[in-house]
Design a protein around this motif. Structure first.
Motif, PDB file in Angstrom:
ATOM      1  N   LEU A 232       0.702  -1.095   0.323  1.00 35.96           N
ATOM      2  CA  LEU A 232       0.250  -0.255  -0.191  1.00 35.96           C
ATOM      3  C   LEU A 232       0.985   1.527   0.307  1.00 35.96           C
ATOM      4  O   LEU A 232       0.432   1.955  -0.702  1.00 35.96           O
ATOM      5  CB  LEU A 232      -0.774   0.086   1.575  1.00 35.96           C
ATOM      6  CG  LEU A 232      -1.613  -1.209   1.278  1.00 35.96           C
ATOM      7  CD1 LEU A 232      -2.400  -1.371   2.852  1.00 35.96           C
ATOM      8  CD2 LEU A 232      -2.810  -1.411   0.500  1.00 35.96           C
ATOM      9  N   TRP A 233       2.296   1.242   0.994  1.00 34.16           N
ATOM     10  CA  TRP A 233       2.556   2.475   1.038  1.00 34.16           C
ATOM     11  C   TRP A 233       4.089   1.602   1.420  1.00 34.16           C
ATOM     12  O   TRP A 233       4.456   1.236   1.713  1.00 34.16           O
ATOM     13  CB  TRP A 233       2.041   3.301   2.272  1.00 34.16           C
ATOM     14  CG  TRP A 233       2.980   4.564   2.666  1.00 34.16           C
ATOM     15  CD1 TRP A 233       3.008   5.341   2.013  1.00 34.16           C
ATOM     16  CD2 TRP A 233       3.396   4.072   4.201  1.00 34.16           C
ATOM     17  NE1 TRP A 233       3.959   6.168   3.069  1.00 34.16           N
ATOM     18  CE2 TRP A 233       4.013   5.644   3.982  1.00 34.16           C
ATOM     19  CE3 TRP A 233       4.243   3.143   5.441  1.00 34.16           C
ATOM     20  CZ2 TRP A 233       4.827   5.888   5.348  1.00 34.16           C
ATOM     21  CZ3 TRP A 233       5.039   3.788   6.570  1.00 34.16           C
ATOM     22  CH2 TRP A 233       5.298   4.936   6.656  1.00 34.16           C
TER      23      TRP A 233
ATOM     24  N   GLU B 101       9.824   1.737   6.339  1.00 34.20           N
ATOM     25  CA  GLU B 101       8.592   1.069   6.410  1.00 34.20           C
ATOM     26  C   GLU B 101       8.193   1.161   5.252  1.00 34.20           C
ATOM     27  O   GLU B 101       7.420   1.814   4.217  1.00 34.20           O
ATOM     28  CB  GLU B 101       8.185   2.848   7.180  1.00 34.20           C
ATOM     29  CG  GLU B 101       8.762   3.158   7.709  1.00 34.20           C
ATOM     30  CD  GLU B 101       8.282   3.834   8.929  1.00 34.20           C
ATOM     31  OE1 GLU B 101       6.913   3.808   9.394  1.00 34.20           O
ATOM     32  OE2 GLU B 101       8.962   4.648   9.998  1.00 34.20           O
TER      33      GLU B 101
ATOM     34  N   MET C 245       4.003  -0.655   4.307  1.00 38.55           N
ATOM     35  CA  MET C 245       2.977  -1.263   4.418  1.00 38.55           C
ATOM     36  C   MET C 245       2.181  -2.116   3.295  1.00 38.55           C
ATOM     37  O   MET C 245       2.198  -1.667   2.570  1.00 38.55           O
ATOM     38  CB  MET C 245       2.143   0.060   4.771  1.00 38.55           C
ATOM     39  CG  MET C 245       1.696   0.614   6.563  1.00 38.55           C
ATOM     40  SD  MET C 245       1.136   1.992   6.266  1.00 38.55           S
ATOM     41  CE  MET C 245      -0.774   1.462   6.101  1.00 38.55           C
TER      42      MET C 245
ATOM     43  N   THR D  86      -1.775  -5.200   2.797  1.00 38.57           N
ATOM     44  CA  THR D  86      -2.386  -5.504   3.091  1.00 38.57           C
ATOM     45  C   THR D  86      -2.314  -6.509   4.426  1.00 38.57           C
ATOM     46  O   THR D  86      -3.116  -6.961   5.120  1.00 38.57           O
ATOM     47  CB  THR D  86      -3.482  -5.944   2.276  1.00 38.57           C
ATOM     48  OG1 THR D  86      -2.621  -7.189   0.881  1.00 38.57           O
ATOM     49  CG2 THR D  86      -4.074  -5.018   1.059  1.00 38.57           C
TER      50      THR D  86
ATOM     51  N   GLY E 268       0.759  -7.406   6.034  1.00 41.39           N
ATOM     52  CA  GLY E 268       2.224  -6.882   7.235  1.00 41.39           C
ATOM     53  C   GLY E 268       2.307  -6.000   6.852  1.00 41.39           C
ATOM     54  O   GLY E 268       1.832  -4.930   5.976  1.00 41.39           O
ATOM     55  N   THR E 269       3.824  -5.778   7.946  1.00 35.49           N
ATOM     56  CA  THR E 269       4.201  -4.604   7.620  1.00 35.49           C
ATOM     57  C   THR E 269       5.891  -4.851   7.682  1.00 35.49           C
ATOM     58  O   THR E 269       7.097  -5.964   8.156  1.00 35.49           O
ATOM     59  CB  THR E 269       3.972  -4.009   9.271  1.00 35.49           C
ATOM     60  OG1 THR E 269       2.546  -3.899   9.579  1.00 35.49           O
ATOM     61  CG2 THR E 269       4.847  -2.746   9.039  1.00 35.49           C
ATOM     62  N   ILE E 270       6.683  -4.019   7.396  1.00 31.71           N
ATOM     63  CA  ILE E 270       8.547  -4.617   7.229  1.00 31.71           C
ATOM     64  C   ILE E 270       8.784  -2.914   7.552  1.00 31.71           C
ATOM     65  O   ILE E 270       8.384  -1.375   7.356  1.00 31.71           O
ATOM     66  CB  ILE E 270       8.716  -4.701   5.499  1.00 31.71           C
ATOM     67  CG1 ILE E 270       8.697  -5.293   5.608  1.00 31.71           C
ATOM     68  CG2 ILE E 270      10.497  -3.801   5.459  1.00 31.71           C
ATOM     69  CD1 ILE E 270       9.011  -5.885   4.224  1.00 31.71           C
TER      70      ILE E 270
END
Lengths: 397, 397, 397, 397
Positions: free
Chosen positions: C146-147, C243, C245, C247, C249-251
């Motif tokens: 997403l970002w 960083e 984002m 759908t 997960g996150t890093i």
């Protein structure tokens, strides 16, 4: 509402007062005693106390004091407690309870004979993080606790009396180890008996008689191990951390130097950063609300709620006594270089606890040693034959 | 002692109640209003309130309520505030103040005309970390603030009304951006005027009309930049962080997911971990004392101390109004794809502030661009000629 | 074995050389060109190069050079590339490729017409952390991206030419933004077209013409958002973070200031700590192996392995060209204050990509908005009616 | 170029091979020996080795092997080393050198008598972080080292033979303690003699004969303390951390679980994360480049550069022998519950080192105990009278 007589107006007395009067508290310090008139007056002014005195008994006996809070050097605890018993006053005492188990025992006996409310002000088992960790343990999220370590190290205490063996009764073991012992007991279970202690201690840096660095292991009856690491020679601030290993989980608590607040400054506007911080330029790690993070607020809440409900608080003089017994064994071990038994004249927890079995059934022939996913995505088990004891591995689709 | 009428008994009402009755507080909720009888009753029971009702005005007008605390969906704030004014009751309102600047303005006008105490419950400028950070900024440790970012992202709110555009008035910009705007204003200086806003917003994941992800820049009159990053699509818990750059320093605040408490569990004894946590196995990052870390305790302390001292609190309806104006500009910019001016009908801060000069005198001929220590230990300066503008470097012993 | 002609012997040339000759490498720099004889000689000595020169073409044409590595100021890239084409030499160039898309385009056209191997030395998409993160994304662990934000800020570059608008072609956008753009493209998918850019830029601190602080959003054809935050005014060292984002997960990647190595020192034995560190006392955060952490080793491995296998490397001049096009749009947007389109004369990735649907079927009547576990352990779903669009919540056992 | 014969093709053999052939390395594995034909063949294929065999001596004696790399279970080290000596081959061996000091001594004697190059593959003193930390210590940034702890804990090894006391020679003390001992020796100074050891060990969880958890203190001749914490019962991954206290500073190294790379995933696309990771959903903490972070690359670089330069590497069989002697003392102490002396038949470091004085002159009458800045900004010193030993405090403007 609780009205408090504060004995002592130094560093810790002021920390306590800030917590007691903090937020929208209904409690108030109504009397303060200090050895020096000047500091008593100053404290009374700062905290808006109606009564101040340099006569300890006067403060203890004051009619508007419901409870006496002892924030004095270690060598004065016993005398203060005895006066509280004489006047049948509820009493709460800073840590450690005594300079040794003998003193602690006499204080414990006295308050119980006098039947007065007694609280042991071990703030670090009331920190918000500790309380939540303990709850998780109670819920079983860690399984069986195998090891609990508590570490408190910093560059040394603020007041002269700490550095004097006679007044303090010891060095960093007594000053900081008392926290760590109660923390690790609380992780492992306060009803589990501490059995023996192995301790190393040395005076590595400071020109003093007492130890400035020590490490100890405390064995509990169920096979769990407590550990403390304490020092007055640490550089970089106040290092306050716990680590816990359980069969089902791990806990890491950092209560001071890394709490999610990081700041870099070239040094403009330099001022007080945090308790025992060593620097005010470069990367700094302040704590948001020291009083709350160090457990003072939850501690006094438990003390006074318990008083009002007529029940003992979570931490009583008995806990202080157990801690002193463990520390006495640590001091002895540091000299004899052996594991030394913890001599508890009275034990109020569980008895005859034994170590749990570590055999996990895998199938009728084998115990499970380990199960894992390999690099290649297959599941592998390592097994031990019940009959032969032989170890084998087996890959399962 | 303050007696509170609580309007609303949902998630946020209970959070507030926990804070209001927390520690050894002297304050008490004496009346609770809820739209549904069942939840009003349950709340009254849980928090020991003497009076409950499903008639909002009854609660507001209750003789034993000194202050009304609005914890209702956004679309009900205005009506509640108007009733408080009618009954001349002090009023404190959850965030955002209005669904837009129009609503906020009418509420502001009303409380000021009625001359009642008004507080804007923006808890995140009262977190212990924020308060300490702000103090450091005041002391000059950061120099001039260049940029302040606040980020709040999580997997989406708990109650249905948030997801309904009519009741909520917007999506994550309104729900979370209101926090971020006030936080960044507070870092930069609440007396510095926000001038214009550039915002991107989209509905990337959720089947809703409102935005579920947005990023905005807010330009202030002194050239400082505020930034917010908000989302209801973040995975991993509640990400609540600030970053500040100043000419003399840097601040990094992590208020939730990394606060020095780390826990691994295989999942035995799994239970509630923290607000908006997404998992209860593996590595978890609980917060010790959520109420305190999220600023609720210090917020109510400021509100009620201010009320008692007859002065406005740190956060008033005016602040809520400014926030709504900034958010209105953000919504507009997301549509027009331009920077949009912040339309403030009333500005109560400084005016005609200008950007500070960035010329640092090095010697009579040059400005200093940069000074550094090279790999080889020498000191090097990069200079700009005042006359020619030419950049040169010079190694100094 | 690859034999390299190194053009330029400054800070970045030496970093490259350390990587090229590092570990047990079979590759060697055989010729070095520098504008100044003295530094060419010194470099040749330090890195054991047989040939040095102050004539660029001589180095490029050198028979023992298989590939030319351009480590020169931005304004000299184009001329150097043209000479490489003339002599049909493989060429790899430091970032940014050009000072603008025009220069980049001419270089791209030239190497493709000359049919020489060309590599774009964007080290930060080769860091070990990035490579592993990218693999996780490929495996689907993040779902749909997403970002993606990349941040690079520090107190400013080492050499004078960076600060000169003519030689550098820009400020921190060009110097640091080029990294960030390629990083975020790589997270989102290099085959997804960047469509438009919104950028804020200012000269907040330094007495220069170029920008010293900038923030931009880059919109991609599939609705994903890239973001960069770049500055030469950051205090506290080199802040290098990503960083992401998705759908699912996150890093969070921290490549420099917090990598698991923390050191406190009172300042005895103070020396070089790390690239762009600002202090050598107090708490310091060195990086273990800068060359490897910054991606140089994996970058050259890819470049030379690709050369030997006769295939293009992961990063080619085309990537450098795309980056320059995005940065040109950023510069324009900073002036016009609008979103500006990215003008790509040639696009080699996917076309006509559309945003994925965000409707998740819950049952025949409803879409799923959110599913969560409440405080009380119940499972709750928030649903949207397919027919009416109404949002409701439902508690499920 | 170095040509290697690899003995063993399991987990560690493959890790070594990845490092040896990594980046743009000039070195190659030319022969591989495995007990099972199938795995030998597979390894030869995967790493492009020309020769494979199930006859160990054949591989050792192979004419195209310059050095033999032993990656076999502990009980096979001695036999392999003896064959290397017979064939006069350079030999490098995985850790621990022997199952006990007796085996280690015989291996050491053999290689020295045969006069072959010998290297001890203790990778963890070659990690990039360790190398940098050690450099800082050499530069004096830590002052005098007081204490160095190394911790390695995880959920247990991958292969069956580790769990078998006969083949492995011990449990986690031997498997993990060997790393920790060499790490702490290296922080404190490898020329400082380890004098005595106190160790606790237990089998707390696993159904095995060997210990699965142990903690030990190692006292060095200069009064410094080494500490190791090792376990096969840790939950949450591979915990690999060092902590060092010096009179002037502190070092904290986290080599695995917290290195600046954090990832949350709901579990889509789940795959291998990192060595000994326990989970592939929720918050994960991968390491970027395991081989480099764990020191393999720098280790082999040192080994082969040293071979080529005809000098001993940083870690030789002698170091392996010292480690085994320390571990033997640990095993004995775990049984006797006393501090046990380290029996070193040959000591090649400094002798008769004594503890440094801890008296810091303040003025003619006093030693300095502590200097600090109080809350109130004043400077305070705590002093000890040279004559009387009395402790006093003094506030200085």
């Amino acid at each position: 509402m609780i009205r408090i007589a504060m004995l002592g107006s130094g560093f810790i007395g002021r920390f306590y007062a800030d917590a007691l009067h903090g937020y929208r508290s209904k409690d108030r310090i109504t009397s303060v005693y200090s050895r020096r008139e000047e500091t008593a007056k100053k404290f009374a002014q700062d905290y808006n106390c109606k009564h101040w005195t340099t006569d300890m008994e006067e403060s203890i006996a004051h009619p508007y004091a419901d409870v006496v809070c002892i924030a004095l050097p270690n060598n004065l605890h016993e005398a203060a407690v005895m006066l509280c018993c004489k006047h049948k006053k509820a009493v709460i005492t800073t840590k450690p309870l005594g300079r040794n188990a003998g003193e602690a025992w006499r204080m414990l006996e006295a308050v119980e004979k006098a039947d007065v409310f007694n609280g042991y002000l071990e703030d670090l088992v009331y920190t918000p993080k500790f309380l939540k960790a303990q709850e998780s343990i109670k819920n079983g999220a860690m399984g069986r606790i195998l090891w609990a370590k508590s570490r408190e190290t910093h560059p040394g205490p603020h007041s002269d009396w700490f550095w004097d063996l006679e007044q303090a009764g010891g060095g960093c073991i007594l000053d900081l180890g008392c926290h760590c012992v109660e923390i690790t007991r609380s992780y492992i279970g306060k009803d589990i008996k501490p059995i023996e202690v192995m301790c190393w201690a040395d005076t590595q840096v400071k020109p003093i008689e007492a130890e400035d660095h020590a490490i100890a292991l405390v064995k509990f009856e169920n096979g769990s191990i407590g550990q403390f690491e304490v020092s007055w020679t640490f550089r970089g601030g106040l290092d306050l951390r716990d680590e816990v290993m359980g069969t089902e989980g791990t806990i890491w608590v950092n209560s001071f130097l890394r709490t999610g607040f990081e700041m870099f400054t070239t040094g403009k506007g330099a001022d007080y950063v945090a308790e025992k911080a060593e620097s005010n330029t470069g990367w700094l790690f302040p704590v948001g609300d020291e009083l709350n993070e160090l457990g003072y607020n939850h501690m006094f809440m438990d003390m006074f709620n318990s008083m009002e409900e007529g029940k003992p608080p979570k931490e009583t003089f008995y806990d202080g006594y157990v801690v002193n017994c463990v520390l006495d064994a640590a001091y002895l071990s540091a000299k004899t270089k052996h594991w030394e038994p913890v001599k508890l004249d009275v034990w109020r927890g569980k008895t005859s606890v034994t170590k749990e079995s570590n055999l996990i059934e895998y199938d009728t022939d084998n115990y499970l040693v380990k199960e894992e996913i390999t690099h290649y995505g297959a599941k592998k088990v390592i097994l031990k034959s019940k009959k032969t004891g032989k170890i084998t591995e087996r890959v399962i689709e």
